[in-house]
Scaffold this active site. Structure first.
Site, mmCIF file in Angstrom:
data_model
loop_
_atom_site.group_PDB
_atom_site.id
_atom_site.type_symbol
_atom_site.label_atom_id
_atom_site.label_comp_id
_atom_site.label_asym_id
_atom_site.label_seq_id
_atom_site.Cartn_x
_atom_site.Cartn_y
_atom_site.Cartn_z
ATOM 1 N N ASN A 101 1.148 -1.674 0.414
ATOM 2 C CA ASN A 101 0.129 0.013 -0.484
ATOM 3 C C ASN A 101 1.115 0.781 0.083
ATOM 4 O O ASN A 101 0.884 1.768 0.753
ATOM 5 C CB ASN A 101 -1.126 0.075 1.437
ATOM 6 N N SER A 127 -5.714 -4.924 -3.278
ATOM 7 C CA SER A 127 -7.077 -5.181 -2.321
ATOM 8 C C SER A 127 -7.526 -5.929 -2.651
ATOM 9 O O SER A 127 -8.107 -7.210 -3.369
ATOM 10 C CB SER A 127 -8.096 -3.928 -2.818
ATOM 11 N N LYS A 182 -4.923 2.472 -5.914
ATOM 12 C CA LYS A 182 -5.679 1.858 -4.642
ATOM 13 C C LYS A 182 -6.055 3.081 -3.621
ATOM 14 O O LYS A 182 -6.721 2.740 -2.389
ATOM 15 C CB LYS A 182 -4.597 0.573 -4.341
ATOM 16 N N HIS A 185 -9.586 4.078 -3.328
ATOM 17 C CA HIS A 185 -10.691 2.226 -3.239
ATOM 18 C C HIS A 185 -10.316 2.580 -2.047
ATOM 19 O O HIS A 185 -11.325 2.599 -1.005
ATOM 20 C CB HIS A 185 -9.880 1.287 -3.535
ATOM 21 N N ASN A 186 -8.959 3.002 -0.920
ATOM 22 C CA ASN A 186 -8.857 3.151 0.402
ATOM 23 C C ASN A 186 -9.657 4.403 0.919
ATOM 24 O O ASN A 186 -10.556 3.855 1.658
ATOM 25 C CB ASN A 186 -7.721 2.866 0.610
ATOM 26 N N GLU A 189 -13.392 3.028 1.052
ATOM 27 C CA GLU A 189 -13.214 2.453 1.676
ATOM 28 C C GLU A 189 -14.175 2.993 3.078
ATOM 29 O O GLU A 189 -15.119 2.460 3.772
ATOM 30 C CB GLU A 189 -12.309 1.295 2.117
ATOM 31 N N HIS A 449 -8.980 41.901 -2.210
ATOM 32 C CA HIS A 449 -8.770 40.410 -2.966
ATOM 33 C C HIS A 449 -8.878 40.763 -4.430
ATOM 34 O O HIS A 449 -9.275 39.830 -5.574
ATOM 35 C CB HIS A 449 -9.040 39.391 -2.551
HETATM 36 C C1 6PG Z 1 -7.683 -3.334 0.899
HETATM 37 C C2 6PG Z 1 -7.840 -2.631 2.440
HETATM 38 C C3 6PG Z 1 -6.265 -3.238 2.759
HETATM 39 C C4 6PG Z 1 -5.779 -2.445 4.373
HETATM 40 C C5 6PG Z 1 -6.346 -1.034 4.350
HETATM 41 C C6 6PG Z 1 -7.342 -0.574 5.979
HETATM 42 O O1 6PG Z 1 -8.427 -2.529 0.146
HETATM 43 O O2 6PG Z 1 -7.541 -4.680 0.843
HETATM 44 O O3 6PG Z 1 -7.719 -1.416 2.355
HETATM 45 O O4 6PG Z 1 -5.167 -2.127 2.303
HETATM 46 O O5 6PG Z 1 -7.370 -2.877 4.899
HETATM 47 O O6 6PG Z 1 -5.212 -0.457 4.940
HETATM 48 O O7 6PG Z 1 -6.814 0.347 6.479
HETATM 49 P P1 6PG Z 1 -7.143 1.077 7.929
HETATM 50 O O8 6PG Z 1 -5.678 0.292 8.359
HETATM 51 O O9 6PG Z 1 -6.112 2.359 7.592
HETATM 52 O O10 6PG Z 1 -8.425 1.167 7.555
#
Ligand code: 6PG
Length: 476
Positions: A101, A127, A182, A185-186, A189, A449
């Site tokens: 990551n 992921s 990615k 994506h996170n 998430e 400004h």
């Molecule tokens: C994935 C997850 C993976 C991981 C994260 C969690 O795509 O498989 O996102 O990368 O679970 O690192 O991140 P945090 O610890 O920041 O919640």
């Protein structure tokens, strides 16, 4: 001769190596501490497929050329340290893949440095957690395009596939593009998880029983919200301690984070992307970690009033709509940020393909990504999902239920930063006029400004003498 080497045999590296071996590839494996190599070798079902290395120098002669080396290391200094060792062992033309990551800025830097030395560097976001790594992750490769044909068959053979057989591993773009996607994506998430947690809190405030709540998540998984995260939430909400208490109620409510969500937010600020929902999700985790202060404040400031009574079935439907609409906004913002990033960092991102990459194998996999793919297939240059007919209509249909859920949260003192941020963004983005004209006047008042006028060309700036004559002048 081996087809590929995997370096770093933590749970992700080990499972990727086992996955590669299962797909018939000959894999060399190496870990700095030999204990992990032994654990891995104990799990190999076809020992002839896997060779354990005890020294990185063995890489030179145990791999077929051009050599392919996949790093599955903790992001940061360890990646740089191993790359430095590898450049003394491998030869120009070999491929180094970073499957961790990593921060995309690091990937850009490594790609440029390795390119100068003749190595083909690929930064691949992977992921799907342990299970995904073992049986089919979503893979987001970027970096040196010349390296892609060399590793494509290997990476695609281990990746997840959609029900239609589409492989969730496609080239994303040059340099740090794979790790960037990615990272988004996170971030998404984080947003999805926060929205689900807020909905769960709202259900409790609406006095649904534990059974009703778990059942609701199971039901939602058959509808528009169908996704891995809804599915695991339903599972989590069924597990109890020996005394019958739900396990989740005994888990400390202080969320951890490894940093990818924070990177997404930092990048949004640098690009000027309105990533409000994911930002709120990151801040919600940060606030949760102030546990002791929250407990102290809860003892000092008592709640006035009670949550209003609700009709359960109406509430559940409203909450589903609110979660769905908020999710649309989160992805709208994530894809808007990717468009800005593509421009800023010089990538040609294919947004429909990115939605497809996330359709299976990864943590945010969901039915809904099929509609996102359709939207970008119809218009690859779509500025925002809110401008797509399907999503615009879905948002409008959900609007009343969404407002009602946010209002219930406010009346019941349930903090729902992500769901509210989504609604606020919706109201802001579809407003042809905002109150920013007053901000411009204030800026001009105290700092000269300047401002533009709606009835004058955009390239003309004005300043008013606010404290004196009120006279307006053109500023060149
Ligand atoms: C994935 C997850 C993976 C991981 C994260 C969690 O795509 O498989 O996102 O990368 O679970 O690192 O991140 P945090 O610890 O920041 O919640």
């Amino acid at each position: 001769m081996n087809d590929i080497a995997v370096i770093g045999l933590g749970v992700m590296g080990r499972n990727i190596a086992l996955n590669l071996a299962d797909r018939g590839h000959a894999v060399a494996v190496y870990n700095r501490s030999p204990g992990k190599t032994e654990i891995m070798m104990g799990q190999v079902s076809s020992p002839q497929q896997v060779e354990a290395l005890h020294d990185l120098a063995q890489l030179k002669d145990c791999l077929s050329a051009p050599r392919k080396v996949l790093l599955m290391l903790t992001a940061g200094a360890a990646v740089d340290a191993v790359i430095e060792q590898l450049t003394g062992i491998l030869e120009p033309g070999d491929v180094i893949i970073d499957g961790g990551n990593s921060n995309f800025h690091d990937t850009q830097r490594r790609w440029q440095a390795l390119k100068q030395q003749g190595y083909l560097f690929i930064g691949a976001g992977i992921s799907g957690g342990e299970e995904g790594a073992r049986h089919g992750p979503s893979i987001m490769p970027g970096g040196d395009p010349a390296g892609w044909p060399l590793v494509q068959p290997l990476l695609q053979s281990i990746a997840a596939r959609t029900d239609d057989g589409e492989v969730c591993c496609q080239w994303v773009g040059e340099g740090g593009a794979g790790h960037y996607v990615k990272m988004i994506h996170n971030g998404i998430e984080y947003g999805d998880m926060q929205l689900i947690a807020e909905s769960w809190a709202l259900m409790q405030a609406a006095r649904l029983s534990e059974q009703e709540i778990a059942d609701t998540f199971y039901q939602w998984n058959d509808g528009v919200l169908q996704s891995y995260l809804i599915e695991i939430t339903a599972d989590i909400l069924r597990v109890r301690d020996d005394d019958g208490e739900l396990r989740v109620q005994r888990i400390l409510d202080s969320a951890g984070q490894k940093g990818t969500g924070r990177w997404t937010v930092i990048d949004s600020l640098e690009l000027g992307a309105p990533l409000t929902l994911i930002s709120e999700a990151v801040y919600a985790r940060i606030l949760s970690a102030f546990k002791a202060q929250r407990v102290a404040a809860s003892e000092k400031i008592s709640l006035s009033g009670q949550s209003p009574e609700v009709d359960t079935s109406v509430f559940v439907n409203n909450c589903e709509q609110a979660l769905y609409a908020s999710k649309i906004i989160s992805y709208t913002q994530g894809f808007m940020q990717m468009r800005l990033a593509a421009k800023e960092y010089g990538w040609n991102l294919q947004y429909g393909n990115i939605a497809l990459l996330w359709r299976a194998g990864c943590i945010i996999r969901s039915l809904f990504l099929t509609d996102i793919k359709k939207a970008f297939d119809q218009d690859p240059d779509l500025d925002s999902l809110m401008l797509d007919n399907f999503f615009a209509q879905a948002l409008q249909q959900a609007e009343a239920a969404w407002r009602s859920s946010c209002m219930l949260g406010i009346q019941s003192a349930v903090p729902m930063p992500a769901m509210n941020a989504a609604l606020i963004f919706y109201d802001g983005y579809r407003s042809a006029t905002l109150s920013a004209n007053l901000l411009q006047a204030q800026r001009d008042y105290f700092g000269a400004h300047t401002y533009k006028r709606i009835d004058q060309p955009e390239n003309v700036s004005f300043h008013t003498d606010w404290t004196g004559s009120g006279k307006e002048e053109i500023v060149s």
